[in-house]
Write a protein that holds these residues in place. Structure first.
Motif: not given
Length: 103
Positions: A4-7, A12-15, A100-102
């Motif tokens: 979920q975090n990767e998705t 994300d617009a910044k990414f 995103y605490q990834y």
């Protein structure tokens, strides 16, 4: 495939903006280097007498420093990309990971 975090990060617009900027920057530098190479090869192919001229009272031809410049220019553009990646793109990536605490 992705958790979920990767998705969330991928959407994300910044990414997305960072990836587009990185790709444009890399393609731009690559095109600059390719143009320089192709100009050199074109001159060597169609006007070899230009590169074969020697400097006044020297055995060194014009082609030698031109070829050395092309090699140094390629190293310089690679260094510019590495610097930009380290200073900007990697920092943006780390900010997104923290957000995103990834990992």
């Amino acid at each position: 495939m992705y958790d979920q975090n990767e998705t969330k990060i991928i959407k994300d617009a910044k990414f997305i903006q960072m990836v587009k900027l990185r790709n444009r920057f890399a393609v731009g530098l690559s095109l600059i280097v390719l143009v320089v190479y192709f100009v050199f090869i074109g001159i060597a192919t169609f006007q070899p007498q230009f590169l074969a001229r020697s400097f006044e009272h020297s055995v060194i031809t014009i082609g030698i420093p031109v070829a050395a410049f092309i090699i140094l220019f390629s190293w310089l553009t690679t260094g510019i990309y590495i610097w930009m990646a380290n200073q900007y793109f990697d920092r943006k990536k780390e900010q997104l990971k923290k957000e995103y605490q990834y990992e």
